[in-house]
Design an enzyme around this catalytic site. Structure first.
Site, short mmCIF file in Angstrom:
data_model
loop_
_atom_site.label_atom_id
_atom_site.label_comp_id
_atom_site.label_asym_id
_atom_site.label_seq_id
_atom_site.Cartn_x
_atom_site.Cartn_y
_atom_site.Cartn_z
N ASP A 304 0.82 -1.21 0.00
CA ASP A 304 0.00 0.00 0.00
C ASP A 304 0.86 1.26 0.00
O ASP A 304 1.95 1.29 0.56
CB ASP A 304 -0.90 -0.01 1.24
CG ASP A 304 -1.81 1.19 1.32
OD1 ASP A 304 -2.68 1.32 0.44
OD2 ASP A 304 -1.65 2.01 2.25
N GLU A 355 0.70 -0.45 -5.12
CA GLU A 355 -0.29 0.60 -5.32
C GLU A 355 0.50 1.91 -5.40
O GLU A 355 0.98 2.42 -4.39
CB GLU A 355 -1.28 0.65 -4.16
CG GLU A 355 -2.43 1.63 -4.40
CD GLU A 355 -2.64 2.61 -3.27
OE1 GLU A 355 -3.46 3.52 -3.44
OE2 GLU A 355 -1.99 2.49 -2.22
#
Length: 633
Positions: A304, A355
């Site tokens: 993330d 991401e």
């Protein structure tokens, strides 16, 4: 490795099995069976072990510090199931209770104590899956991911989230029914708020007890593998919760976070940033993700907020340029390279997904050439462009047709994954179905078109839960999905459409065999702006092909003609406007024989009816002889 080597490699950033050294471990010392406790708090004045076995503060046990700042003690007082914490005395003299950063089990809220439990050795039954995964890899395989927030997919009557024992019974059959290849979970590591999304972690080795036990999740993963479904988990190595009882300023000084106050604080998220250049932090983080991969047999990790680790000015707060005067966070850059190196050496068949939304760093490039070494990067640019286009009134789409076609200019600059994720269906952005232009009928037609375009476009796929049946409301993490929508015929047909589309994707090699180069795609026509029609070919190494045609206008186009490279009888194998899926067509187009005649660079033409707001996919049914030459491409 022995304790001395474990300590040495921890301080050099080379201990990637830190859970075997730090934390609580059952041992025998001088004939006594007990537990050794070790915690890193280099600048603490003192550390005491307290818990159920000390009657907490009444008989707390002093720990001894070694030269590397690790405090340790052996005691035979604890028993299985006891809860404990560390009482850390900071340089200011303040005492504060802290979690064990290496704990695998934490007590239920509101407590945050670690639980002494022997980790059971699971006898896994997924050997065949792991062997196939190792043999086949994933680059030339179908990857179609169903993204799930475990706390809100379904809930019990009392409003509590499903445990993974329940998800095993309900979610896995649903994944099979819907023909997904993988499921991805938003963070399952322990976090302070059970109803949160989970992206501010407190326990990097601990399983979030809201969702059950580690053993239940192991069983869930095993059952997924037995049903040919891979499991991916989100992981957050860039920042962590600011809660006092967790990792924040663990010994009273910056321990896991940066020394510099502004670099340590993530002002936008109200979190703290890991000091990714510190050896001990690297050992901690890489050990965390290796533990999750090994202990749970995970098939992929989605990292993330990679941009937050790469750029000093990513956050909204103050920042200082690096030594070269730029915004590159060199510590984050080298940490991510090292992370991928370590994981790929141990698990080359585990997907590492980033991401990341910038274009300033090669995310999936080879580490030897300066890339970060990820396997896939979320294609945020494609996602933003395509959603903007599908929200637009078709009257204006011809002026913005580049939103659909621009991705073909950079589609292979990275190894891309095409995400319609949780981020796009919250905070007033509307659900995926509700984003679509028009009335209810046209919204469903647009969604069928959009999902077909995602499936046909090069790149692996991801869809957030609820979008598969056209949920109208935004996602709410504190409630279950709007399953009652399925009482509506249109939503039920949308669900059936998605299941069939996913099966179509798996069954057709042209859609996934060559996802990383222009060898797998050939553009027929990206310039039909006035009619808002896009057409291209997806291909395999052996030359099998699918002709993909997308009508982005609410106008049925009879006698629509495109060029094709092969003289053949073609059959329509996909049409988004069939009645069974909520459209108005009772059956497919009839088979069509191509005709000789130059169309752009193509020696043959194919003429058929293109449905309004529809996608039509064709394949060769039977080749025929032709005097014309093949397409020169």
């Amino acid at each position: 490795m022995d304790k001395n080597e474990a300590l040495r490699t921890f301080t050099t950033g080379e201990n990637f099995h830190l859970q075997h050294y730090l934390g609580a471990h059952q041992e025998e010392v001088d004939g006594k069976v007990g537990y050794s406790f070790r915690v890193w708090a280099p600048n603490a004045q003192s550390v005491h072990l307290i818990g159920d076995f000390t009657n907490w503060y009444e008989n707390q046990i002093p720990m001894a510090r070694n030269e590397a700042g690790v405090w340790e003690v052996f005691t035979d007082l604890p028993k299985e199931g006891d809860i404990y914490k560390y009482n850390v005395k900071r340089s200011s003299g303040q005492e504060i209770l802290k979690i064990d950063p290496l704990a695998v089990y934490l007590e239920e809220r509101p407590g945050t104590g670690a639980v002494i439990r022997t980790i059971p050795e699971k006898k896994w039954k997924d050997g065949l899956w792991l062997a196939r995964r190792k043999r086949w890899g994933f680059f030339s395989r179908p990857v179609n991911i169903y993204e799930v927030h475990a706390g809100s997919w379904k809930r019990n009557e009392d409003g509590s989230p499903y445990s993974f024992a329940q998800l095993k019974e309900d979610l896995i059959p649903y994944l099979v029914e819907m023909n997904y290849t993988h499921v991805e979970f938003m963070p399952l590591m322990a976090h302070p708020l059970g109803l949160s999304w989970g992206y501010q972690l407190m326990g990097y080795f601990a399983f979030e007890h809201t969702y059950g036990t580690p053993e239940e999740f192991q069983d869930f993963v095993e059952e997924c593998h037995l049903n040919n479904i891979g499991v991916i988990v989100d992981w957050v190595p860039g920042h962590f919760t600011i809660n006092d009882d967790a990792l924040a300023y663990y010994d009273g000084t910056p321990t896991f976070e940066y020394q510099d106050h502004d670099r340590a604080h993530n002002y936008g998220w109200g979190a703290l940033n890991f000091d990714l250049g510190k050896n001990q932090v690297q050992s901690f983080l890489i050990s965390s993700i290796k533990f999750w991969i090994d202990f749970y047999h995970l098939d992929g990790i989605r990292v993330d907020a990679v941009s937050n680790m790469l750029y000093l000015d990513y956050d909204s707060g103050p920042w200082q340029p690096n030594k070269d005067g730029g915004n590159r966070n060199y510590e984050g850059y080298y940490f991510l390279q090292r992370l991928n190196t370590v994981i790929k050496l141990a698990h080359p068949d585990v997907m590492m997904i980033a991401e990341e939304s910038s274009s300033g760093t090669k995310i999936t490039g080879m580490r030897e050439l300066g890339g970060l070494g990820f396997d896939y990067k979320w294609n945020m640019g494609w996602m933003n462009d395509i959603l903007r286009f599908y929200e637009e009134d078709p009257i204006y789409r011809k002026y913005d047709f580049n939103l659909v076609t621009f991705s073909f200019m950079y589609v292979f600059s990275e190894n891309f994954l095409l995400p319609f994720s949780h981020d796009e269906v919250v905070h007033g952005k509307k659900s995926l179905m509700h984003k679509m232009w028009g009335d209810r009928y046209n919204q469903f037609a647009g969604l069928r078109n959009l999902l077909t375009y995602q499936i046909c476009h090069p790149g692996k796929k991801l869809l957030f839960m609820g979008s598969e049946f056209g949920q109208f409301l935004e996602w709410k993490s504190e409630e279950q999905l709007e399953w009652s929508n399925l009482d509506d015929e249109m939503n039920k047909k949308m669900q059936g459409f998605t299941a069939t589309l996913n099966a179509f994707y798996k069954d057709n090699r042209p859609l996934w065999e060559i996802d990383l180069s222009y060898d797998g795609i050939e553009i027929i026509d990206a310039d039909n702006v006035d009619q808002s029609v896009l057409s291209f070919i997806r291909k395999t190494e052996k030359g099998d092909m699918l002709i993909c045609v997308f009508n982005m206008a609410p106008v049925e186009r009879k006698n629509f003609t495109i060029g094709v490279p092969v003289a053949a009888v073609y059959e329509e194998v996909w049409n988004t406007e069939l009645e069974e899926w909520g459209g108005v067509w009772k059956e497919h187009n009839e088979t069509v024989q191509s005709q000789e005649g130059l169309w752009k660079d193509y020696p043959q033409t194919l003429t058929f009816t293109l449905p309004a707001l529809g996608a039509s996919i064709w394949k060769i049914k039977r080749r025929i002889k032709s005097k014309s030459t093949k397409n020169k491409k």
